[in-house]
Design an enzyme around this catalytic site. Structure first.
Site, short mmCIF file in Angstrom:
data_model
loop_
_atom_site.label_atom_id
_atom_site.label_comp_id
_atom_site.label_asym_id
_atom_site.label_seq_id
_atom_site.Cartn_x
_atom_site.Cartn_y
_atom_site.Cartn_z
N TYR A 79 38.73 112.99 92.63
CA TYR A 79 37.72 113.60 91.65
C TYR A 79 38.43 114.31 90.57
CZ TYR A 79 34.46 111.44 94.82
OH TYR A 79 33.94 110.33 95.72
N ASP A 95 28.12 111.06 104.06
CA ASP A 95 26.89 110.28 103.73
C ASP A 95 26.60 109.52 104.97
OD1 ASP A 95 26.16 110.91 101.11
OD2 ASP A 95 25.55 108.90 100.62
N ASP A 97 39.21 104.68 107.73
CA ASP A 97 38.39 103.70 108.15
C ASP A 97 38.18 103.69 109.49
OD1 ASP A 97 41.24 103.42 108.18
OD2 ASP A 97 41.32 101.21 108.03
N ASP A 126 33.40 112.66 100.83
CA ASP A 126 31.93 112.31 100.29
C ASP A 126 31.57 111.16 101.13
OD1 ASP A 126 30.01 111.81 98.42
OD2 ASP A 126 31.19 111.17 96.98
N LYS A 151 44.61 108.57 104.76
CA LYS A 151 44.92 107.06 104.60
C LYS A 151 46.48 106.90 104.04
CE LYS A 151 43.40 102.87 104.15
NZ LYS A 151 43.09 102.15 105.57
#
Ligand code: ATP
Length: 358
Positions: free
Chosen positions: A138, A250, A222, A246, A189
């Protein structure tokens, strides 16, 4: 008496309703404690101000917030104003302007609240997710070219700096060390992203090596989603990039029942500037003004703020009061299956705070 100066920014929608409730509860906690108190100052910044003046906050907004000990924030966002304005010109302007580089989100299934996992699994959730809050995916670096043509291109560049990775990992290590299980999972990742994420791994390995008492493991993002659902009890503190955390956050809040409960802190661990604490829910315009917003997210937020201000005992007492109310299953707002108003739920928590001290 320790007097904490708090900037209260209710913002949009139900934000002002839950922030007002949180201020009442904080005053009640302080009254039973006797050792500390608050001086709240309210700022009417947000979408209404934008409609009147074309600005989400005044030009000198950051300067006006500088002298406060912390910021209590409600929510931001309005259906008639684009998200990039409401978000970037108020919330993110504060996060970035004050270099609140750590976004810290505790996650627990509160007693009496049912989540989507089997109860025995749900009861194992006790996590703190530490999100890098200042760079990464971001960072806002990128661009578009050949606009409108078939060869149009759009790029977002994820920016990882050694200093940025080091400081977020160090903060996560400190949090993990402060918790009983002393366990940290570094999310990555690096199997697919071979530059920034590989550096992330290297820097995190260097930082965590300085904490020999910490049990550290590394997990691809993942696989982490599956682990959160299948083996929640194996997770304690988690550090992840801006984007990864992020998404994981959630998932974490979905696993813990209502959106109205979760809280987060945008923290400047260097304490040079005020940190900002907010419930995770948004403006919730569908229930704005009805007096039924769940204030527990704002109370958890207030508890995190107390902790940050060095009022650890008061923070614990407030959370104990929240848990007393959820466990009883009375005085719950409609999102939790009850019929109480924001005010009734706030009164119940205040009564529990006083009771807890009796
Ligand atoms: P944003 O883009 O601002 O995050 P959103 O619509 O995606 O907004 P919310 O505003 O958080 O997300 O609302 C999502 C749903 O959850 C709405 O139906 C809302 O009423 C409900 N909700 C959110 N917060 C609360 C709360 N504190 N109490 C009760 N219901 C809530």
């Amino acid at each position: 008496m320790r007097r904490h100066r708090i900037a209260a920014i209710g913002g949009d929608g139900i934000g002002p309703e839950v922030v007002a409730a949180a201020c009442r509860v904080l005053d009640a906690v302080a009254a039973t404690d006797g050792g500390h108190g608050f001086a709240f100052e309210s700022f009417d910044w947000g979408s209404d101000l934008y409609r009147r003046t074309g600005r989400m906050m005044p030009k000198d907004g950051l300067r006006r917030l500088e002298g406060f000990d912390a910021i209590l924030f409600g929510a931001v966002g309005a259906p008639d104003i684009p998200d990039h304005i409401t978000l970037w010109d108020l919330r993110l302007a504060i996060c970035q302007g004050f270099d609140q580089y750590a976004n810290v989100r505790p996650t627990r299934l509160l007693p009496g609240v049912s989540g989507p996992l089997r109860p025995e699994l749900g009861a194992q959730i006790d996590w703190v997710i530490v999100r890098e809050n200042s760079e990464g995916e971001y960072a806002g670096v990128g661009g578009r070219a050949h606009r409108g043509l078939p060869i149009e291109v759009g790029m977002d560049v994820a920016v990882f700096t050694r200093a940025g990775v080091e400081r977020i990992c160090r903060h996560a290590c400190e949090i993990a060390m402060s918790r009983p299980r002393r366990r940290l999972t570094v999310v990555t990742k690096s199997n697919a992203q071979r530059h920034g994420m590989v550096m992330w791994d290297e820097v995190c390995a260097g930082v965590t090596a300085q904490y020999p008492d910490l049990q550290v493991d590394k997990m691809l993002v993942d696989a982490m989603t599956a682990r959160m659902v299948m083996k929640p009890g194996t997770i304690d503190t988690v550090v992840a990039t801006n984007l990864h955390a992020d998404i994981l956050s959630d998932l974490a809040s979905a696993l813990c029942g209502s959106l109205g409960i979760g809280a987060t802190g945008n923290v400047d661990p260097s304490r040079k500037r005020p940190s900002m604490f907010e419930p995770i829910h948004g403006s919730a315009f569908d229930i704005t003004g009805k007096g039924i917003a769940n204030p527990l997210g704002a109370f958890w937020t207030a508890s995190m703020m107390l902790d940050h201000l060095g009022e650890g005992a008061a923070a614990k007492r407030l959370m104990a009061a929240v848990e007393t109310v959820t466990a009883r299953g009375e005085a719950l707002t409609p999102d939790l299956g009850g019929s109480a108003t924001t005010e009734q739920m706030t009164d119940a928590v205040i009564a529990a705070v006083s009771g807890a001290n009796a």
